[in-house]
Design a protein around this motif. Structure first.
Motif, PDB file in Angstrom:
ATOM      1  N   HIS A  41       1.885 -22.511  39.276  1.00  0.00           N
ATOM      2  CA  HIS A  41       1.498 -23.919  39.139  1.00  0.00           C
ATOM      3  C   HIS A  41       2.722 -24.820  39.113  1.00  0.00           C
ATOM      4  O   HIS A  41       3.852 -24.356  39.032  1.00  0.00           O
ATOM      5  N   ASP A  99      -0.810 -29.643  42.448  1.00  0.00           N
ATOM      6  CA  ASP A  99       0.495 -29.081  42.057  1.00  0.00           C
ATOM      7  C   ASP A  99       1.357 -29.054  43.315  1.00  0.00           C
ATOM      8  O   ASP A  99       1.382 -28.061  44.052  1.00  0.00           O
ATOM      9  N   HIS A 156      -3.684 -24.580  42.995  1.00  0.00           N
ATOM     10  CA  HIS A 156      -3.685 -26.047  42.942  1.00  0.00           C
ATOM     11  C   HIS A 156      -2.760 -26.722  43.940  1.00  0.00           C
ATOM     12  O   HIS A 156      -2.400 -27.884  43.759  1.00  0.00           O
TER      13      HIS A 156
END
Ligand SMILES: [Zn+2]
Length: 393
Positions: A154, A72, A50
């Protein structure tokens, strides 16, 4: 007349190039460089689904299933700094899988239908990312006798500032007693369930989650509050990420997978600046090395890379099983002193896809395979008895 000063510079440069060649990870790229895989030689695999910022207009923004599209932030930078910290500590590198595409275009921590929303380019990116993880796990598991540790990295923006370690178990399960966490059903549902059975520290499941040598406890001791840990054995009633698609599909929660792993959700403080990330990355590196030593009796400070050499068949002199010729252009043979019975040969490519399968034979024809690096496994009585690399010319 020989110019000694120039000669010195020349040899210095050669030395530098050789060092770079030796220490630089081999990198494989997916379509349009939207994904990349840095092939390492540690039993540590880090994926970053992410953190990407690339947003081509040829791929429409995801709108299916009311998607979460938040990036992220700085998790790719953080993963690279953890890679550097591990290298500084061990002189070996983790496997690193990165999605460079923005989450608005693809989500590599959801199933393919939700992650790609039916777009064929996004589906390709998603598949490549997943195959890179499979490939990295395959290599690490073979090099380190099944002792690979997988981290899906993450970032979260919630309060309180703390790391959320997702083992696949729900937040409310940590309200249970240790004896409940240690039941077979909770161990089977855990992304470190395999470690419960194989660890050499004598640790139970609850101790691996929140005992003195749990990952969360070590991180909290280093100044990074974590849930679960000895310091925070349960969620305290706050929202908690227990792991996503990758945790559930690339760890021992998934049937047939024996890799231990977890999702690490990093709070915004540890990602905020280069120095914050460096402090965290240095701690993570030393903690991972200690964690693997305590629970798996694997000393990466002295043994990393050496293990891969001993399992790697390209070193023709250490082993009773070997492939020849290697590199190969059409036919190869397997010479085996201690596996003369029936066996099956399986070959996978760098994307983890099965490309060749045959029963024991005097010669194997791989002339149809494209040039590249392949991974050969010898299967006997449904057990992998040997593995090695094959280079196709
Ligand atoms: Zn995320």
């Amino acid at each position: 007349m020989i110019n000694i000063s120039k000669m010195k510079n020349y040899f210095f440069l050669i030395g530098l190039v050789l060092i770079c060649l030796k220490t630089k990870a081999q990198v494989f790229y997916g379509m349009n460089n939207y994904t990349q895989y840095h092939q390492g030689n540690l039993p540590i695999i880090i994926s970053v689904p992410h953190g990407g910022l690339v947003a081509p207009t040829s791929i429409p923004d995801r709108t299916c299933n009311n998607p979460t599209n938040v990036t992220d932030s700085r998790t790719i930078e953080l993963a690279r700094q953890i890679d550097t910290a591990l290298f500084n500590l061990t002189a070996c590198r983790p496997h690193l899988i990165i999605c460079n595409l923005r989450r608005t275009k693809v989500d590599c921590n959801r199933n393919i239908s939700e992650g790609a929303c039916g777009n064929s380019q996004a589906e390709t990116v998603w598949s490549e990312f997943q195959h890179f993880i499979d490939t990295a796990q395959f290599i690490a598991q073979n090099q380190y006798s099944g002792k690979a540790l997988y981290i899906d990295l993450h970032g979260h923006g919630k309060m309180p500032y703390r790391l959320e370690l997702g083992y696949g178990l729900s937040g409310t399960s940590y309200n249970s007693t240790d004896s409940v966490l240690n039941t077979a059903s909770n161990i089977a549902a855990s992304s470190i369930g395999d470690l419960v059975h194989t660890n050499v520290s004598g640790s139970s499941h609850s101790e691996l989650l929140r005992g003195k040598n749990a990952l969360g406890t070590m991180l909290a001791n280093a100044g990074f509050p974590s849930i679960p840990s000895q310091q925070s054995p349960n969620t305290g009633g706050f929202p908690y990420f227990n792991g996503g698609y990758n945790t559930f599909n690339h760890t021992c929660i998934a049937q047939g997978n024996t890799v231990n792993g977890l999702q690490i959700e990093c709070d915004s403080i540890v990602r905020a600046s280069y120095l914050n990330r460096k402090k965290f990355a240095d701690s993570v590196a030393s903690i991972l090395v200690r964690y693997i030593f305590i629970h798996q009796n694997l000393n990466l400070l002295t043994n990393c890379g050496l293990i891969s050499d001993s399992k790697d068949n390209s070193d023709l002199e250490v082993h009773s099983i070997r492939i020849f010729p290697n590199p190969v252009s059409d036919f190869f043979q397997i010479s085996s002193e201690d596996n003369q019975g029936n066996y099956e040969i399986v070959i996978k490519n760098n994307f983890g896809a099965l490309v060749f399968k045959a029963n024991s034979h005097s010669k194997f024809n791989v002339s149809h395979l494209p040039s590249g690096l392949y991974f050969v496994s010898m299967i006997s009585n449904q057990q992998q008895v040997w593995s090695g690399k094959l280079v196709k010319q």
